[in-house]
Design an enzyme around this catalytic site. Structure first.
Site, PDB file in Angstrom:
ATOM      1  N   CYS A  85       0.825  -1.220   0.000  1.00 14.40           N
ATOM      2  CA  CYS A  85       0.000   0.000   0.000  1.00 14.40           C
ATOM      3  C   CYS A  85       0.856   1.266   0.000  1.00 14.40           C
ATOM      4  O   CYS A  85       0.325   2.370  -0.150  1.00 14.40           O
ATOM      5  CB  CYS A  85      -0.930   0.008   1.206  1.00 14.40           C
ATOM      6  SG  CYS A  85      -1.890  -1.490   1.332  1.00 14.40           S
ATOM      7  N   CYS A 206     -13.190   0.103   8.360  1.00 10.40           N
ATOM      8  CA  CYS A 206     -12.294  -0.404   7.304  1.00 10.40           C
ATOM      9  C   CYS A 206     -12.285   0.504   6.085  1.00 10.40           C
ATOM     10  O   CYS A 206     -13.339   0.993   5.656  1.00 10.40           O
ATOM     11  CB  CYS A 206     -12.762  -1.776   6.825  1.00 10.40           C
ATOM     12  SG  CYS A 206     -12.914  -2.988   8.130  1.00 10.40           S
ATOM     13  N   HIS A 332      -9.343   3.485  -1.001  1.00 10.43           N
ATOM     14  CA  HIS A 332      -7.944   3.052  -0.872  1.00 10.43           C
ATOM     15  C   HIS A 332      -7.554   2.098  -2.009  1.00 10.43           C
ATOM     16  O   HIS A 332      -7.492   0.887  -1.814  1.00 10.43           O
ATOM     17  CB  HIS A 332      -7.766   2.389   0.501  1.00 10.43           C
ATOM     18  CG  HIS A 332      -6.391   1.896   0.797  1.00 10.43           C
ATOM     19  ND1 HIS A 332      -5.242   2.438   0.242  1.00 10.43           N
ATOM     20  CD2 HIS A 332      -5.961   0.875   1.604  1.00 10.43           C
ATOM     21  CE1 HIS A 332      -4.182   1.779   0.704  1.00 10.43           C
ATOM     22  NE2 HIS A 332      -4.584   0.820   1.509  1.00 10.43           N
TER      23      HIS A 332
END
Ligand code: COA
Length: 383
Positions: A85, A206, A332
């Site tokens: 990430c 989340c 994300h």
């Protein structure tokens, strides 16, 4: 070393994007950044692309060639950068180093991930953890961060409500971001009553599964005013590594790579935490937002819960956190996140962040991590 400036930024809409392919997504981000910088594509000398795992999400490797080809930029050198990430943060850093060293003048650093083309993205995401000791034992990222959350709650008395507050504040900001995946406000009760993912974390703790891309254009600081009246300067670019597996940490409630990268960045910029006026942190799960404000030095270790509850991370608070909505609300897309954080900070510093603008900021920070902290990238930018 030369100083480096950012003269163009972009982000595509983040979300579940069925009608755009991987290659079109990153090309859209690139074209928008080129337009923002008001340059010709042919002026770009090199490209770095952050991407975690196109091979698993869209069955495409060798994406550096694919992107240069599809964008019509061959024979320009294009390099893929991978650090889970944190791929975007390291693509940015690679671009900064290429310009700072004098190797190239105009460089584009981009990030892209298309995660929603697979039925279950969880096994692909889990490849960012230690395969032998974590993923193959059935551990996933929500469960790794759930263990960190449990430990933080046990050690420091952090409450479930304080974790929820972090998501609530993110969504309050994200509701003002037209490019966010989930631009709606939520309440603490909604977080507490959302479905359980890995105890104590729930759905609304989340970050989501996201398609998206972002790009930034870099040039030597001394040339920046040729292209824009509002260049944003790179004051620090720092990176650190940490253990990939959680069980090898001296303390799982501290991400040492974040601490090291932040310390290096503060030294490089000659600044301290009190000088940072806004920060985009890597809140892949609400607990990680809390760890970030501790590890970056904005609050004492263990004090993030009460600090969030007191409102210091709100847009009008002492240290505004995630004006974009953060990973939770903006979305994300793994390899794109570090670049999207940069785009947000540049818009904030230019005064172009619309309804979510923080007034009069001069210095901002981005914090992008890979896995549970095996890699951390911290950047400081200034007007
Ligand atoms: N925030 C808010 N809403 C969300 C959401 C999120 N993170 N994730 C999904 N939703 C919504 C969906 O839009 C859908 O709404 P709808 O029913 O109105 O259409 C609903 O919740 C269910 O979505 P679904 O896709 O079935 O959820 P899921 O249970 O398959 O996945 C998670 C939810 C949290 C497990 C998944 O988003 C996830 O794995 N997130 C973490 C990603 C990750 O690990 N990234 C790397 C971090 S290091």
């Amino acid at each position: 070393m030369r100083d480096v400036a950012i003269i163009g930024v972009s982000q595509t809409k983040f979300g579940e994007l069925w009608d755009i392919s991987f290659r079109d997504l990153v090309t859209e981000a690139g074209l928008k950044a080129v337009a923002d910088a008001d340059i010709e594509g042919a002026e770009i000398e090199a490209m770095f692309v952050g991407n975690m795992t196109a091979g698993l999400f869209v069955q495409q490797e060798h994406i550096a060639s694919l992107i240069a080809d599809h964008a019509g930029l061959t024979p320009m050198p294009c390099t893929r950068v991978e650090a889970a990430c944190a791929s975007g943060g390291l693509a940015l850093r690679s671009g900064i180093m290429a310009v700072a060293s004098g190797y190239h003048d105009i460089v584009i650093s981009a990030g892209v991930e298309k995660m929603t083309d697979v039925v279950d993205p969880t096994p692909a995401i889990a490849t960012a953890s230690d395969q032998e000791w974590e993923a193959q034992q059935g551990v996933t990222f929500p469960s790794l961060y759930a263990m960190i959350a449990k430990r933080h709650m046990h050690q420091y008395g952090t409450t479930r409500e304080q974790l929820a507050m972090f998501s609530v504040i993110n969504h309050k900001n994200g509701a003002l971001n037209p490019l966010a995946q989930f631009p709606m406000e939520i309440t603490v009760d909604q977080v507490l009553n959302s479905s359980r993912v890995a105890d104590p974390l729930r759905l609304l703790d989340c970050s989501p599964v996201t398609d998206g891309a972002a790009a930034v254009i870099l040039c030597p600081a001394e040339d920046a005013r040729k292209y824009t009246d509002t260049p944003i300067y790179v004051k620090a670019s720092a990176q650190a590594s940490g253990t990939i597996a959680l069980h090898d940490r001296r303390d799982i409630t501290t991400i040492d790579s974040s601490v090291h990268a932040a310390r290096t960045a503060y030294d490089m910029a000659g600044l301290e935490p009190k000088d940072i006026q806004a920060v985009e942190v890597h809140d892949c799960f609400s607990i990680n937002g809390l760890l970030a404000i501790e590890d970056l030095g904005f609050v004492e270790k263990g004090q993030a819960g009460p600090a969030v509850e007191d409102g210091i991370t709100q847009r009008d608070g002492k240290i505004p956190v995630n004006p974009s909505g953060g990973l939770k609300s903006r979305g994300h897309p793994l390899g794109a996140t570090g670049i999207a954080q940069t785009a947000e900070m540049v818009w904030q510093l230019r005064g172009e962040a619309g309804k979510r603008q923080i007034d009069g900021i001069e210095v901002g920070m981005t914090h992008n991590i890979g896995g549970t902290g095996g890699t951390a990238a911290v950047h400081i930018f200034g007007r």
